[in-house]
Design an enzyme around this catalytic site. Structure first.
Site, PDB file in Angstrom:
ATOM      1  N   GLU A  88      27.645  42.634  11.453  1.00 46.65           N
ATOM      2  CA  GLU A  88      26.553  41.664  11.393  1.00 46.65           C
ATOM      3  C   GLU A  88      26.602  40.877  10.093  1.00 46.65           C
ATOM      4  OE1 GLU A  88      24.176  39.352  12.584  1.00 46.65           O
ATOM      5  OE2 GLU A  88      23.805  41.090  13.861  1.00 46.65           O
ATOM      6  N   ASP A 139      27.335  36.812   9.736  1.00 47.11           N
ATOM      7  CA  ASP A 139      26.336  35.908   9.158  1.00 47.11           C
ATOM      8  C   ASP A 139      26.889  35.151   7.958  1.00 47.11           C
ATOM      9  OD1 ASP A 139      24.670  36.932  11.064  1.00 47.11           O
ATOM     10  OD2 ASP A 139      23.425  38.105   9.694  1.00 47.11           O
ATOM     11  N   SER A 199      22.547  36.684  17.129  1.00 48.04           N
ATOM     12  CA  SER A 199      22.830  36.904  15.709  1.00 48.04           C
ATOM     13  C   SER A 199      23.905  35.956  15.211  1.00 48.04           C
ATOM     14  CB  SER A 199      23.263  38.349  15.474  1.00 48.04           C
ATOM     15  OG  SER A 199      24.397  38.655  16.254  1.00 48.04           O
ATOM     16  N   ASP A 250      20.324  18.832  25.078  1.00 43.83           N
ATOM     17  CA  ASP A 250      19.482  19.541  26.043  1.00 43.83           C
ATOM     18  C   ASP A 250      20.350  20.418  26.945  1.00 43.83           C
ATOM     19  OD1 ASP A 250      17.275  20.330  27.433  1.00 43.83           O
ATOM     20  OD2 ASP A 250      16.939  18.420  28.461  1.00 43.83           O
ATOM     21  N   ILE A 251      20.012  21.687  27.042  1.00 50.39           N
ATOM     22  CA  ILE A 251      20.762  22.642  27.852  1.00 50.39           C
ATOM     23  C   ILE A 251      19.995  22.855  29.158  1.00 50.39           C
ATOM     24  CG2 ILE A 251      21.893  24.887  27.909  1.00 50.39           C
ATOM     25  CD1 ILE A 251      22.765  22.985  25.604  1.00 50.39           C
ATOM     26  N   GLY A 284      14.371  19.402  28.927  1.00 50.16           N
ATOM     27  CA  GLY A 284      13.334  19.592  27.931  1.00 50.16           C
ATOM     28  C   GLY A 284      13.347  21.023  27.414  1.00 50.16           C
ATOM     29  N   ASP A 297      12.837  24.957  27.137  1.00 52.44           N
ATOM     30  CA  ASP A 297      12.794  26.103  28.051  1.00 52.44           C
ATOM     31  C   ASP A 297      12.888  27.382  27.227  1.00 52.44           C
ATOM     32  OD1 ASP A 297      15.718  26.951  27.825  1.00 52.44           O
ATOM     33  OD2 ASP A 297      15.976  24.915  28.608  1.00 52.44           O
TER      34      ASP A 297
END
Length: 612
Positions: A301, A305, A519, A564-565, A583, A585
């Site tokens: 992790e 990052d 993550s 937009d997905i 839009g 979601d």
């Protein structure tokens, strides 16, 4: 703002040696049913040490919240006029009477100033006591509780009381009723010995046409392996170099003994960002945090990052905070201290700093229902203080779809933790805090919602005004009765935005690995925010600070600033979850960033843009 006389009163109240007195009658402060999935075993050892964290009320928090929204609202004439450390502290400092009465209570149990520690604004008091004294102070009994699935244990109680006369002067005491299990959010993590071949195989394939990308296309290899170059292309950030002249910084939080390895970072830079070779970041240790640089101890992790956040933003200075402590512990002769959520340890530290990074990423969370409401609200209030000072906070939205954070839907336990065991979607905290930016996940090029992207609606925090238009539109697209009773349609909606969240090429313990999860999305989006801050600071503008009011305003006025997905869903709790749609979601928020368009917007004076 408070006068000097008030500050003087508070200061005097914190050092007065109170005369011990009897507690008198006690009043029940909090009581919960036996938590689901935990088994109570033996009474807690009498000499087991607990660090009690006592919250005093913040009488002027509503005023701080007003300031936060005014300086974060692009329509307001105070936009960007962030508060100083001292101004923020003056708005959350408790009343002198509360400080005095709590001091008096502690002194009656032999706890004086030299045995206490306090948060920067004096709104938290911390004291380490044995179980026997904690039980006497709180009129309760602590037991060792074991988590059935993991075997982890905590010393907790299901109810506690405080002296009746302190009811208005103590907001909460922990650890008492908190049974959360903080975890990092990653859905896949595997060493891939053929990573080199996988990354190289699609090189001959033609690029993928993406109109919003830099140059209108993305390398075909990005459908197998995500690199810094992929993100720069996809999010229209190719060619932008952040400046180091204006104080811009980026921060990453690390918990649960995760160590970011410098040698792995250099391998990553050699592979993906050769111009950054021999550069590094600053590691800050908090609450007993460690910095083990043994290559075999590198954290997946932490490496994910730092490598991607700092790789995207080089040469921007970076900070990695290694914060020690976690709620579960093994009750033995070696581990004798039980701790609170380390978010609060980190908050106490960073709020005490005169200067903060302008953008910070966190990839850790708990199921919202496992965090007592009083504690979650106080931690959320701490995030509001950072936002008011001009820091943008990003949190990954979770990896269990609408479920409880378990990556495997078959392992999800989507039941309420209030004794009813009712079926319910499980939002995560801190992403559900309205003062942070929750980041969902996408996959592939063109982007679709990744199936594990956490999203939904808070059962604790109401929907903030900045979400009203976008979220109401989404709710109207649902067929009547869809998932009725499984979520709170009036709650704070999650996530706000999204970014790529799978197939990230990371170096771990000297080897390339593939990592996925929101993550990965959080540091990616944080990197883009840091680049935007660099562009603003170079123009003499303040940093973006708390993002959400701006995000939703931009999405409403120029939807092309976010990609937009509209394909994908996030199954969980035995359901298909929600669908990605036009839009906002509850899988990808308003979408993924178009850095080029966002840069053009945020480097203008918002107050003089027609229509904004």
């Amino acid at each position: 703002m408070r006068s000097l006389s008030v500050w003087l009163s508070v200061a005097l109240a914190t050092v007065v040696i109170a005369v011990p007195s009897k507690d008198g009658a006690h009043k029940l402060k909090e009581s919960i049913p036996a938590p689901r999935g935990w088994t109570k075993s033996a009474p807690a050892p009498a000499d087991h040490i607990i660090e009690l964290r006592i919250a005093l009320p913040q009488p002027n928090f509503a005023e701080l919240e007003r300031h936060l929204y005014e300086v974060s609202d692009p329509f307001h004439d105070r936009y960007g006029q962030h508060l100083s450390k001292e101004e923020v502290e003056s708005l959350v400092t408790p009343e002198p009477e509360s400080v005095h009465l709590v001091n008096e209570w502690l002194a009656s149990h032999g706890l004086y100033e030299d045995s206490l520690s306090r948060s920067p604004a004096k709104d938290w008091v911390l004291v380490k006591v044995p179980v026997t004294l904690a039980e006497e102070m709180l009129k309760t009994e602590y037991h060792v509780w074991t988590h059935d699935a993991s075997g982890e244990s905590v010393v907790r109680t299901t109810e506690y009381s405080i002296p009746e006369h302190l009811d208005d002067h103590v907001e909460l005491v922990q650890p008492t009723t908190m049974f959360s299990r903080m975890r990092s959010l990653k859905t896949t993590f595997h060493i891939n010995d053929v990573q080199e071949k996988v990354a190289a195989a699609p090189a001959a394939a033609p690029p993928i046409s993406i109109p919003s990308a830099s140059g209108g296309h993305v390398d075909a290899s990005c459908n197998q392996t995500i690199t810094i170059t992929c993100l720069q292309q996809l999010y229209n950030a190719v060619g932008f170099t952040p400046s180091t002249k204006h104080g811009n910084e980026i921060g990453i939080t690390g918990y649960l003994e995760e160590f970011a390895n410098i040698q792995d970072l250099q391998s990553f830079y050699a592979d993906q960002r050769p111009d950054a070779l021999n550069s590094s970041f600053t590691t800050v240790l908090i609450n007993g945090g460690l910095n083990n640089q043994t290559l075999s101890e590198a954290g997946g992790e932490a490496n994910l990052d730092t490598q991607f956040a700092y790789g995207l933003t080089f040469p921007t200075p970076g900070t990695f905070w290694s914060t020690g402590g976690r709620p579960p512990f093994k009750p033995d002769t070696i581990t004798t201290t039980d701790t609170n959520e380390p978010y609060t340890e980190w908050l106490d530290f960073v709020l005490s700093q005169p200067k903060l990074p302008q953008s910070i990423s966190t990839s850790y969370a708990d199921d919202e229902q496992t965090v007592p409401a009083s504690f979650a609200k106080r931690v959320c209030a701490g995030f509001a203080q950072l936002g008011a000072r001009g820091t943008s906070l990003m949190f990954s939205s979770g990896d269990g779809g609408v479920g409880d954070g378990e990556e495997d839907p078959a392992l999800q336990e989507c039941f309420t933790n209030d004794g009813r065991n009712a079926t319910r979607f499980v939002p995560l905290f801190p992403p559900s805090c309205p003062f942070v930016t929750a980041v969902g996940g996408t996959i592939h090029v063109p982007e679709t919602a990744v199936f594990f992207s956490g999203g939904g609606f808070s059962d604790l925090f109401p929907r903030p005004a900045y979400q009203e238009l976008a979220v109401t539109k989404f709710l109207k697209t649902l067929a009547p009765g869809t998932y009725q009773g499984l979520f709170n349609p009036n709650g704070r909606a999650i996530p706000d935005v999204a970014a790529q969240a799978d197939l990230f090429r990371v170096f771990l313990s000297g080897r390339p690995v593939s990592i996925g999860g929101t993550s990965a999305a959080a540091p990616t989006f944080t990197g883009i925010v840091s680049l935007l801050n660099s562009a603003r600071l170079e123009k003499g503008l303040p940093p973006l600070g708390f993002l959400n009011p701006l995000v939703y305003a931009i999405q409403a006025l120029d939807p092309t600033a976010f990609n937009d997905i509209t394909v994908g869903n996030n199954p969980g709790c035995g359901t298909p979850g929600f669908n990605a749609t036009k839009g906002w979601d509850p899988i990808t928020g308003v979408g993924t960033p178009n850095f080029g368009k966002l840069k053009d917007i945020v480097t203008l004076d918002f107050l003089h843009i027609p229509g904004l």
